[in-house]
Design an enzyme around this catalytic site. Structure first.
Site, mmCIF file in Angstrom:
data_model
loop_
_atom_site.group_PDB
_atom_site.id
_atom_site.type_symbol
_atom_site.label_atom_id
_atom_site.label_comp_id
_atom_site.label_asym_id
_atom_site.label_seq_id
_atom_site.Cartn_x
_atom_site.Cartn_y
_atom_site.Cartn_z
ATOM 1 N N THR A 136 0.817 -1.211 0.000
ATOM 2 C CA THR A 136 0.000 0.000 0.000
ATOM 3 C C THR A 136 0.855 1.266 0.000
ATOM 4 O O THR A 136 1.850 1.360 0.727
ATOM 5 C CB THR A 136 -0.924 0.006 1.227
ATOM 6 O OG1 THR A 136 -1.753 -1.144 1.186
ATOM 7 C CG2 THR A 136 -1.782 1.251 1.265
ATOM 8 N N GLY A 175 2.448 -2.932 8.307
ATOM 9 C CA GLY A 175 2.564 -3.518 9.629
ATOM 10 C C GLY A 175 3.965 -4.002 9.925
ATOM 11 O O GLY A 175 4.588 -4.679 9.101
ATOM 12 N N GLU A 427 -6.516 -5.347 2.892
ATOM 13 C CA GLU A 427 -6.574 -6.381 1.855
ATOM 14 C C GLU A 427 -7.643 -6.048 0.814
ATOM 15 O O GLU A 427 -8.276 -6.924 0.245
ATOM 16 C CB GLU A 427 -6.827 -7.767 2.471
ATOM 17 C CG GLU A 427 -5.706 -8.288 3.340
ATOM 18 C CD GLU A 427 -4.371 -8.314 2.610
ATOM 19 O OE1 GLU A 427 -4.344 -8.758 1.440
ATOM 20 O OE2 GLU A 427 -3.377 -7.877 3.200
#
Length: 659
Positions: A136, A175, A427
């Protein structure tokens, strides 16, 4: 000591909780849990009651200590890899090492060449390397083809030069990147030499590159790397995970740092595409395919807490002089919580079936067979969207059913909600990726128009009804018939697909952005068929009467929610709502206790204190709040000084006015 309301209900339950737990988890997972979870539950570092008081930085530091302790316990108890992963995934919140395991190592394992896996995976498993998955961008999310990060191959040095050219191209939300990871798996648009192009390069789509981002000795950012943490998230969710950002300024990595299980770049810069352009999708489907089961188990935690609390909590009596009623005795409570209990079971069963289909597909992909990819991709996308919508909404409904105490973090439900609500957007945003399902189903319908006897994957088989609708009549007294339930849902989905097909037939150039709302409705309808069917299969395979009642309740609840769509599809819904209400009434509170016990939760696994198995919630609430720092005097002088500043201010003002 007198038994609690919850203990009394449990003693009267006839549900075989142990048998159902074995069905839900399987003997292997039960053995892992029995060995690992008691160790975690008895270690003070994993105490959850103190976590809400930590700020963002403290939460991340705490999670790193938790990770370190897990590694110590792994070595101390000689845990196998499976046992260690069970411990890692049993934590209430996602910690950085879980991202390295699930989003870094898993992709290398599926997308790396044999040589790359042999080089990288042992170093990952020893935690010499801690990784993250960087796809992303700050201005680009679900559209992988639209990513702006580039990886240009330099044939002279045999290196890739990786760049995030503009501020909006920086990787974001990654993350474990903020503080922990020293390597990133970067999704970038590959550019290879091409003398026919004005720039001397041509783009060949997104590919994955292993990029070192921090020095393994000092842990400082490497040259060309700007990396950091993006800060707290909504609702306090993912509090202990260091989601981060990453700028790459002409960062060079060796040629073999591009994952090359399928596509390859030769030393002189020649690009060899994968045998099938969808082969690399397999690992990308993995995270999405795991979401439905995760959502089901998360809702199971929330609904267990809510049902236990609502049995323990009493409120008002039926007549003067009689004991107060348990909150669960109110119809309004049962009609909210029992369908949620059924929903948690439904997504656990559907999630297991989906993951089995995923692993079967991956076996086929390894042999070059891509025939199963379209169905699994569509199913994983549909179930990701519907499970996150249903389960997250269910968590909030469970919290509200608990009344005032539900709003306290002592309930634990809010923490579960905060952890799972982003599944609606990570996602792939649900409304965006729903268009993928719609495209796949429309494509299948177009195939049937040309070849009416063309074989379809199992979950697509109902599409024959779009072209050749079969007569379907309902009976108000027959809504408990599993076949009628499935057929009604198929009619509903077929009607939405037909509506889409009509729009596209009139104007084939209709942009899919204009169809995104209908696509979301179709994704939900497609998922409903699979989930209801999965639950029915589980019931048929095991014949448990309590599961049969729960399965019927889920099917009827799904149909009631779809009444507007069913009516549009011409389905007579007479008697449907009454059948659903009767299905709620068929489940007693004693059975509800047994069905929640069948999840097998330890008290340690349920955040807060209101879901305690013994039902002694008020004693535990009092104990916990009295032990908080704010009540133990640690901040006493500061608090008194702040409070006195207010009262003293008013006293001083009054005294001054008298002068």
């Amino acid at each position: 000591m007198s038994p609690t309301h919850l203990q009394t209900a449990r003693s009267q339950s006839k549900v075989d909780s142990a048998a159902i737990e074995k069905l839900l988890r399987g003997p292997e997972q039960l053995a892992l849990r029995n060995k690992v979870l008691p160790v975690l539950a008895n270690d003070p570092i994993f105490d959850k009651t103190r976590k809400p008081f930590l700020n963002h930085a403290q939460g991340i530091i705490d999670s790193l200590k938790v990770c370190k302790r897990l590694l110590e316990l792994r070595d101390q108890h000689n845990w196998t890899r499976e046992e260690y992963v069970m411990a890692l995934l049993s934590l209430e919140e996602t910690v950085p090492l879980a991202m390295s395991e699930n989003a870094f190592m898993t992709v290398i394992d599926s997308q790396g060449s044999p040589e790359q896996k042999a080089h990288w995976l042992p170093r990952c498993r020893s935690y010499e390397i801690i990784g993250c998955y960087a796809q992303t961008e700050i201005a680009h999310g679900s559209n992988v083809q639209g990513l702006q990060t580039t990886a240009r191959y330099d044939a002279q040095t045999k290196e890739f030069v990786i760049n995030t050219p503009m501020a909006e191209d920086a990787k974001f939300w990654i993350g474990a990147m903020g503080v922990t990871a020293n390597h990133a798996l970067v999704q970038a648009i590959l550019q290879v030499p091409d003398s026919f192009q004005p720039s001397g390069y041509r783009s060949v789509g997104p590919h994955l590159f292993i990029v070192p981002i921090r020095d393994q000795i000092t842990h400082k950012p490497l040259p060309g790397i700007t990396v950091g943490d993006i800060g707290p998230k909504a609702y306090g969710g993912f509090r202990v995970l260091d989601n981060g950002y990453l700028h790459l300024n002409s960062v060079r990595v060796p040629r073999d740092y591009m994952l090359m299980a399928h596509s390859k770049v030769s030393p002189n810069g020649e690009f060899q595409p994968a045998k099938h352009d969808k082969l690399s999708y397999g690992s990308m489907v993995y995270l999405r395919a795991g979401i439905p089961a995760t959502q089901g188990w998360s809702l199971a935690r929330a609904v267990t807490i809510a049902i236990r609390y609502c049995i323990s909590r009493t409120q008002f009596s039926t007549s003067p002089g009689t004991p107060e009623n348990s909150v669960i005795d109110y119809a309004s409570t049962r009609h909210r919580l029992y369908p949620l209990l059924a929903t948690s079971y439904a997504y656990i069963f559907a999630g297991k079936e989906l993951l089995n289909s995923y692993y079967d597909m991956m076996d086929s992909l390894a042999k070059g067979d891509v025939s199963k990819l379209a169905e699994v991709h569509a199913l994983s996308t549909a179930l990701k969207t519907k499970s996150s919508w249903d389960c997250v909404a269910g968590m909030e409904e469970a919290r509200k059913a608990m009344g005032g105490h539900g709003y306290s973090h002592l309930s634990g439900v809010a923490a579960i909600f905060a952890q799972q609500t982003p599944a609606q957007t990570f996602e792939g945003d649900n409304y965006v990726i729903s268009q993928q399902i719609a495209r796949a189903l429309i494509k299948a319908v177009m195939l049937l128009k040309q070849h009416p006897q063309a074989p379809l994957p199992g979950s697509f088989s109902y599409l024959h009804q779009v072209l050749s609708p079969s007569p379907f009549t309902t009976s108000p007294d027959n809504w408990s018939n599993p076949s009628q339930q499935i057929q009604a849902l198929q009619k509903c989905a077929a009607k939405i697909i037909n509506d889409l097909a009509v729009v596209l037939a009139k104007n084939p150039r209709t942009p899919w952005t204009d169809l995104s709302w209908t696509s979301a409705r179709l994704a939900a309808a497609h998922a409903d068929i699979f989930v209801v069917d999965s639950f029915q299969k589980a019931v048929q395979a095991h014949g448990n009467p309590d599961l049969r009642k729960l399965g019927e309740l889920y099917s009827l609840t799904t149909l009631v929610k779809a009444i507007p769509e069913l009516v549009e599809a011409g389905v007579d819904t007479a008697g449907l709502r009454q059948a659903q209400e009767a299905a709620v009434g068929a489940i007693s509170k004693e059975a509800a206790v047994g069905l929640t016990d069948a999840f097998g939760w330890l008290d340690w696994e349920l955040p807060g204190v209101l879901g305690k198995k013994d039902g002694r919630i008020y004693e535990e609430m009092t104990r916990v709040v009295e032990e908080w720092d704010i009540n133990k005097g640690e901040y006493g002088p500061q608090l008194r000084e702040a409070a006195l500043a207010l009262t003293g201010h008013e006293s001083a003002k009054t005294a001054k006015s008298k002068l």
